[in-house]
Design a protein around this motif. Structure first.
Motif, mmCIF file in Angstrom:
data_model
loop_
_atom_site.group_PDB
_atom_site.id
_atom_site.type_symbol
_atom_site.label_atom_id
_atom_site.label_comp_id
_atom_site.label_asym_id
_atom_site.label_seq_id
_atom_site.Cartn_x
_atom_site.Cartn_y
_atom_site.Cartn_z
ATOM 1 N N TYR A 85 10.370 10.162 -9.305
ATOM 2 C CA TYR A 85 9.148 11.010 -8.672
ATOM 3 C C TYR A 85 8.080 10.192 -8.156
ATOM 4 O O TYR A 85 8.039 8.915 -8.420
ATOM 5 C CB TYR A 85 8.621 12.124 -9.671
ATOM 6 C CG TYR A 85 8.093 11.319 -11.059
ATOM 7 C CD1 TYR A 85 6.657 10.885 -11.033
ATOM 8 C CD2 TYR A 85 9.027 11.356 -12.136
ATOM 9 C CE1 TYR A 85 6.380 10.374 -12.304
ATOM 10 C CE2 TYR A 85 8.294 10.824 -13.422
ATOM 11 C CZ TYR A 85 7.343 10.419 -13.425
ATOM 12 O OH TYR A 85 6.761 9.799 -14.628
ATOM 13 N N GLU A 86 7.515 10.791 -7.210
ATOM 14 C CA GLU A 86 6.484 9.672 -6.515
ATOM 15 C C GLU A 86 5.164 10.408 -6.231
ATOM 16 O O GLU A 86 5.238 11.854 -5.840
ATOM 17 C CB GLU A 86 6.913 9.127 -5.138
ATOM 18 C CG GLU A 86 8.158 8.322 -5.251
ATOM 19 C CD GLU A 86 8.568 8.211 -3.850
ATOM 20 O OE1 GLU A 86 9.302 7.113 -3.687
ATOM 21 O OE2 GLU A 86 8.527 8.999 -3.198
ATOM 22 N N VAL A 87 3.876 10.179 -6.393
ATOM 23 C CA VAL A 87 2.625 10.609 -6.039
ATOM 24 C C VAL A 87 1.857 9.679 -5.111
ATOM 25 O O VAL A 87 1.922 8.599 -5.319
ATOM 26 C CB VAL A 87 1.963 10.809 -7.218
ATOM 27 C CG1 VAL A 87 0.448 11.269 -7.029
ATOM 28 C CG2 VAL A 87 2.489 11.553 -8.180
ATOM 29 N N SER A 88 1.247 10.087 -3.973
ATOM 30 C CA SER A 88 0.652 9.391 -3.038
ATOM 31 C C SER A 88 -0.704 10.309 -2.609
ATOM 32 O O SER A 88 -0.590 11.395 -2.497
ATOM 33 C CB SER A 88 1.361 8.919 -1.878
ATOM 34 O OG SER A 88 1.817 10.232 -1.123
ATOM 35 N N LEU B 35 -10.324 6.121 -0.268
ATOM 36 C CA LEU B 35 -9.419 5.916 -1.378
ATOM 37 C C LEU B 35 -8.071 6.053 -0.846
ATOM 38 O O LEU B 35 -7.812 6.965 -0.195
ATOM 39 C CB LEU B 35 -9.871 6.877 -2.403
ATOM 40 C CG LEU B 35 -11.198 7.006 -3.032
ATOM 41 C CD1 LEU B 35 -11.311 8.015 -4.054
ATOM 42 C CD2 LEU B 35 -11.651 5.718 -3.778
ATOM 43 N N ILE B 36 -7.228 5.249 -1.444
ATOM 44 C CA ILE B 36 -5.714 5.187 -1.318
ATOM 45 C C ILE B 36 -5.184 5.004 -2.803
ATOM 46 O O ILE B 36 -5.550 4.065 -3.085
ATOM 47 C CB ILE B 36 -5.135 4.482 -0.296
ATOM 48 C CG1 ILE B 36 -3.693 4.791 0.016
ATOM 49 C CG2 ILE B 36 -5.417 3.220 -0.388
ATOM 50 C CD1 ILE B 36 -3.213 4.109 1.356
ATOM 51 N N ALA B 37 -4.135 5.933 -3.122
ATOM 52 C CA ALA B 37 -3.451 5.666 -4.654
ATOM 53 C C ALA B 37 -2.097 5.978 -4.595
ATOM 54 O O ALA B 37 -1.721 7.086 -3.805
ATOM 55 C CB ALA B 37 -4.325 6.075 -5.493
ATOM 56 N N GLY B 38 -1.339 5.525 -5.262
ATOM 57 C CA GLY B 38 0.021 5.819 -5.241
ATOM 58 C C GLY B 38 0.877 5.374 -6.755
ATOM 59 O O GLY B 38 0.359 4.396 -7.379
ATOM 60 N N TYR B 39 1.886 6.218 -7.058
ATOM 61 C CA TYR B 39 2.364 5.904 -8.300
ATOM 62 C C TYR B 39 3.719 6.539 -8.220
ATOM 63 O O TYR B 39 4.142 7.393 -7.411
ATOM 64 C CB TYR B 39 1.849 6.794 -9.668
ATOM 65 C CG TYR B 39 2.839 6.340 -10.780
ATOM 66 C CD1 TYR B 39 2.835 5.184 -11.422
ATOM 67 C CD2 TYR B 39 3.625 7.474 -11.274
ATOM 68 C CE1 TYR B 39 3.457 5.115 -12.452
ATOM 69 C CE2 TYR B 39 4.580 7.147 -12.260
ATOM 70 C CZ TYR B 39 4.291 6.172 -13.303
ATOM 71 O OH TYR B 39 5.373 5.920 -14.135
ATOM 72 N N SER B 40 4.822 5.418 -8.377
ATOM 73 C CA SER B 40 6.190 5.916 -8.420
ATOM 74 C C SER B 40 7.153 5.563 -9.703
ATOM 75 O O SER B 40 6.817 4.661 -10.381
ATOM 76 C CB SER B 40 6.822 5.199 -7.353
ATOM 77 O OG SER B 40 8.500 5.296 -7.386
ATOM 78 N N HIS B 41 7.942 6.497 -10.232
ATOM 79 C CA HIS B 41 8.775 6.163 -11.345
ATOM 80 C C HIS B 41 10.237 6.321 -10.784
ATOM 81 O O HIS B 41 10.511 7.324 -10.084
ATOM 82 C CB HIS B 41 8.507 7.170 -12.428
ATOM 83 C CG HIS B 41 9.826 6.939 -13.450
ATOM 84 N ND1 HIS B 41 9.726 6.009 -14.056
ATOM 85 C CD2 HIS B 41 10.899 7.852 -13.954
ATOM 86 C CE1 HIS B 41 10.806 5.931 -15.021
ATOM 87 N NE2 HIS B 41 11.576 7.136 -14.801
ATOM 88 N N ASN B 42 11.205 5.226 -11.122
ATOM 89 C CA ASN B 42 12.703 5.290 -10.461
ATOM 90 C C ASN B 42 13.555 5.084 -11.565
ATOM 91 O O ASN B 42 13.299 4.019 -12.476
ATOM 92 C CB ASN B 42 12.777 4.448 -9.530
ATOM 93 C CG ASN B 42 14.279 4.413 -9.133
ATOM 94 O OD1 ASN B 42 15.026 3.330 -9.312
ATOM 95 N ND2 ASN B 42 14.752 5.197 -8.011
ATOM 96 N N ASN C 79 0.761 -1.228 0.028
ATOM 97 C CA ASN C 79 -0.001 0.041 -0.107
ATOM 98 C C ASN C 79 0.859 1.277 -0.069
ATOM 99 O O ASN C 79 0.301 2.446 0.359
ATOM 100 C CB ASN C 79 -0.864 0.121 1.215
ATOM 101 C CG ASN C 79 -1.942 -0.972 1.165
ATOM 102 O OD1 ASN C 79 -2.899 -0.778 0.182
ATOM 103 N ND2 ASN C 79 -1.730 -2.026 1.937
ATOM 104 N N THR C 80 2.192 1.080 -0.183
ATOM 105 C CA THR C 80 3.008 2.339 -0.158
ATOM 106 C C THR C 80 3.594 2.462 -1.484
ATOM 107 O O THR C 80 4.234 1.456 -2.101
ATOM 108 C CB THR C 80 4.257 1.914 0.928
ATOM 109 O OG1 THR C 80 3.743 1.952 2.057
ATOM 110 C CG2 THR C 80 5.012 3.046 0.885
ATOM 111 N N SER C 81 3.482 3.688 -1.998
ATOM 112 C CA SER C 81 4.012 4.110 -3.403
ATOM 113 C C SER C 81 5.470 3.913 -3.380
ATOM 114 O O SER C 81 6.261 4.260 -2.610
ATOM 115 C CB SER C 81 3.603 5.412 -3.661
ATOM 116 O OG SER C 81 4.314 6.328 -2.781
ATOM 117 N N GLY C 82 5.929 3.093 -4.394
ATOM 118 C CA GLY C 82 7.223 3.109 -4.688
ATOM 119 C C GLY C 82 8.002 1.763 -4.127
ATOM 120 O O GLY C 82 9.482 1.835 -3.961
#
Length: 818
Positions: free
Chosen positions: A677-680, A691-698, A174-177
């Protein structure tokens, strides 16, 4: 040794005491313009009232009561106010309160609401159940989410319960990235699950902000929440328990002042069964001594033909309020596990013939090992906290942790053979233990100098970690046999305890791995309110490593003892564009990693290789972003960009190595970068919908490294892109009140588990997992059914290896609350 220990303590304590003396003196003469409220709210039956909104009328300052009914509102200008106590469906209560300069005002309020009515209100409220908690452990200071210039996310027990999860390993999704790259293997030193975070390997080594080493999967029965603190955090946490990507902290449940609890029975696929209990009670009529016990027994088979895990967890917690200033806390973490090791397939050749896990001939549902090749693991960790209010502005917190982890048993693993038609089965026997001890003293102040508010933590820390692990191999080596993965395999069942014991009875070789390190640290971190909206954080740590010599009785020699001292700074700025609602933040953070042993280095003067202890690696992060907490907490989110540069990595010195003689030389000039970058986001747009959502790019790359990996993404960096989502809706009115449904999933792009010019490229394919649940929450009971991996997706994790993950699983649970 004793004099050296005392010298190191005095070396760090002396300047710290001088600093604290100065601050105390300054505080006495400082102008005190603000105060705070420390309150507790109870129901009409005298029990703790959780999730009640408390707002300071005429301001934007508010709080939500915790499980024990407590709330705190700080930094209030002196004067007369009214507290607005509000619950959906009930009349708002106004409570007068007077705030004095530099003082804490205690408040105790009893509502005309019963426990049953309160539970109904919590179900129907627009309270954001998944909102990141304001954490006192992340910065070792009581900062709000918006005030902290560092990015962190939290996964609370409500979300864990909704998703039908029973371990911290599962909850990390449940944690982005954050992606699991290694299953728990139940062995000392590195037996817990490993994750990738901002491109770096990370484990869950912290519990309530101090060491809590584990060898197994962490049961969720005692979890209040998981905190994932992102970025190198050397200034406050050193190097031993964290990585450059960040840290994972397990925040546990605490006792509260009434009798209560919950018993849950669960069962499901793969012979899963579980019984857990959470029991809380005061031990005296004054309710100053409180006890809470969380315990669980967990048993499960495998989605493969063999494999099992049986786990018992027992986590008691005790608190004793001696007086208004002094409170004592004692905790324990007891765990016993008997289990097989997950099937791990290593890739050691470029001639397999395929480059992804889904193209292997290995049968996904076969374990290739017997159930009796199992092992046991025991964890016994004990914790203590002395919380003492020195004055209106200063608090002393004394923490200690001591623990022993032990594991023994078989360690089977496999190599994928060239041609993709067979695997080689290997086995060793593992036997070892680890001991840890940590003492940490923090002084926490909240004071003004002139008109500038300061929140400061200053502390010292002593950490000792000892490892004693022995790997036992047969005189024939680790190779047991080779088994076909295509067609019939007549020797498939030969890999069992009887055959392995016979294999070892022909003779054994023992390979010990021992270490004994001491870390002595002093640190300070100050958050300065330049204005009401602009805050600056300045932090500094001095860290001294003392690695002890390890005697080797077989040779009559000892390993080389060595020391290293490092300085780690941290800076942060926060500007609240809209006070208590939107903040812009930026940070510079440093992390470091000490050497573990001397290595061969070329000496030009003598033209020979000599043992050398290299300096610590250094990682520096720059990060910026925005945080928001809008509509009374109904929408909370973070967007951030980070850039981490690592220097002084030790790498192979090819020019002075001799491959034919198996002699390797090393040099220290390697570099790596990791940026992304990360979005949560968490939101409650309407009552009952969470609602809970996240996205990560590394983007991670070794840009000055050995030729075989130079310019490539590290194998421990995991997938470059990940996403997580969960939505749940609970009926808030009518006959179906308390009935809810949840749905969500996780996405991970392909991940290179082998990315090497010598052994080729091999990857775990991208995957999308879907999960769903249905629950019915009543005042005394809770019923739920969850389906994990809804589409029965085959997927793999690993680095340097492949580990098949669980297929579809259905779990049903019933809870009784009292």
């Amino acid at each position: 040794m004793r004099s050296n220990y005392l010298y190191m303590i005095s070396k760090f304590l002396t300047p710290m005491c001088l600093l604290l003396t100065l601050l105390f003196s300054t505080t006495i003469f400082a102008q005190k313009e603000t105060g705070s409220i420390n309150g507790v709210i109870t129901t009409s039956e005298g029990k703790s009232a959780a999730a009640v909104t408390v707002k300071l009328k005429g301001t934007n300052k508010a709080a939500l009561t915790e499980e024990d009914g407590d709330f705190v509102i700080s930094n209030i200008k002196a004067g007369d106010y009214e507290l607005e106590i509000s619950l959906v469906g009930f009349q708002t209560l106004l409570y007068p309160v007077k705030i004095n300069e530099g003082k804490m005002t205690p408040v105790k309020i009893q509502l005309s609401v019963t426990d049953k009515q309160l539970e109904a209100v919590i179900i129907s409220t627009t309270h954001n159940k998944f909102r990141p908690a304001n954490s006192p452990t992340v910065a070792k200071l009581p900062l709000t989410y918006l005030e902290n210039p560092q990015v962190y996310t939290s996964v609370n027990k409500e979300l864990i319960q909704q998703q039908g999860l029973f371990s911290a390993d599962e909850a990390m999704k449940n944690t982005s990235g954050v992606v699991k790259i290694w299953n728990a293997t139940n062995r000392v030193n590195d037996g817990g699950a490993l994750y990738t975070l901002r491109g770096f390997q990370t484990g869950a080594s912290l519990r309530n902000g101090i060491t809590g080493n584990i060898t197994t999967t962490v049961d969720a029965v005692n979890l209040e929440r998981l905190e994932v603190v992102k970025g190198p955090s050397g200034a406050l946490y050193g190097s031993t328990l964290v990585s450059y990507g960040g840290l994972i902290n397990r925040v546990t449940k605490k006792p509260y002042s009434r009798v209560g609890g919950e018993v849950t029975l669960s069962g499901g696929s793969y012979d899963f069964s579980r019984l857990s209990a959470d029991f809380n009670t005061p031990l005296d009529t004054a309710k100053t001594a409180l006890l809470r016990i969380n315990t669980a027994y967990n048993s499960i088979g495998s989605f493969q033909d063999n494999g099992f895990s049986k786990n018992f967890a027992f986590d008691p917690s005790f608190s004793y309020k001696v007086n208004d200033k002094l409170t004592l806390y004692l905790d324990a973490e007891i765990n016993h596990l008997n289990a097989t090791v997950p099937s791990i397939f290593y890739i050691n050749t470029a001639n397999i013939g395929v480059n992804s896990a889904d193209k292997l001939t290995v049968d996904y549902k076969k374990s290739y090992q017997s159930d009796d090749l199992a092992g046991t693991s025991d964890v016994a960790n004990f914790y203590g906290l002395i919380d003492y209010k020195l004055s209106k502005n200063w608090t002393s917190q004394t923490n200690f942790s001591t623990g022993r982890n032990q594991s023994t048993g078989y360690g089977p693993y496999f190599d994928l053979d060239a041609g993709n038609a067979s695997i080689t089965r290997h086995v060793w026997i593992l036997d070892g233990h680890s001991n840890s001890f940590q003492f940490q003293q923090n002084f926490i102040g909240d004071f003004t100098i002139g008109k500038l508010r300061n929140r400061l933590v200053a502390g010292v820390d002593v950490l000792n970690q000892k490892y004693d692990m022995r790997i036992v191999a047969s005189n024939h080596g680790y190779n047991f046999d080779q088994v076909s993965t295509v067609g019939a395999a007549s020797n498939y069942y030969n890999f069992n305890k009887f055959s392995v014991d016979t294999f070892f009875n022909s003779g054994q070789a023992v390979y010990p791995y021992l270490s004994n390190i001491y870390m002595y640290s002093a640190y300070a971190s100050d958050v300065l309110n330049i204005t009401d909206n602009l805050m600056a954080m300045v932090s500094l740590r001095v860290d001294h490593l003392n690695s002890k010599a390890i005697p080797d009785p077989s040779s009559g020699t000892s390993s080389e003892a060595f020391t290293r001292t490092n300085v780690s700074p941290k800076f942060g700025l926060v500007y609240q564009v809209i006070k208590d609602k939107v903040s812009l933040f930026g940070n510079y953070m440093n992390g470091f990693k000490n050497p573990t042993a001397p290595q061969n280095k070329y000496d030009a003067a003598s033209n020979t290789l000599k043992p050398h202890v290299f300096n610590a690696e250094q990682a520096n992060q720059w990060e910026g972003g925005v945080k928001a907490d809008l509509w009374d907490g109904r929408l909370t989110g973070t967007i951030s960009y980070y850039n981490i540069a690592v220097k002084d990595i030790v790498r192979t010195d090819v020019a002075h190595s001799d491959a034919a003689s198996f002699v390797t030389a090393y040099m220290q000039d390697g570099t790596q970068y990791s940026k992304g970058y990360e979005v949560s986001l968490t939101a409650t747009p309407v009552a009952g919908l969470n609602l809970i959502a996240g996205y990560s790019h590394n983007d991670s790359k070794l840009d000055k490294a050995d030729a075989s990996v130079n310019g490539r993404r590290p194998e421990t960096a995991g997938p470059a892109n990940t996403a997580n989502f969960w939505a749940s809706y609970t009926v808030s009115a009518g006959k179906g009140k308390g009935l809810g449904v949840g749905f969500g999933g996780n996405y991970a792009s392909k991940a290179y588990v082998i990315n090497n010019a010598n052994t080729g490229e091999f990857y775990a394919p991208s995957y999308t997992l879907l999960n769903a649940g249905v629950f019915y929450n009543l005042p005394k009971f809770r019923f739920s059914v969850n389906v994990n991996n809804l589409t029965d997706k085959k997927y793999w994790t690993g680095y340097g290896s492949m580990i098949p993950q669980m297929l579809r699983q259905v779990i049903a649970s019933v809870s009784y609350k009292f």
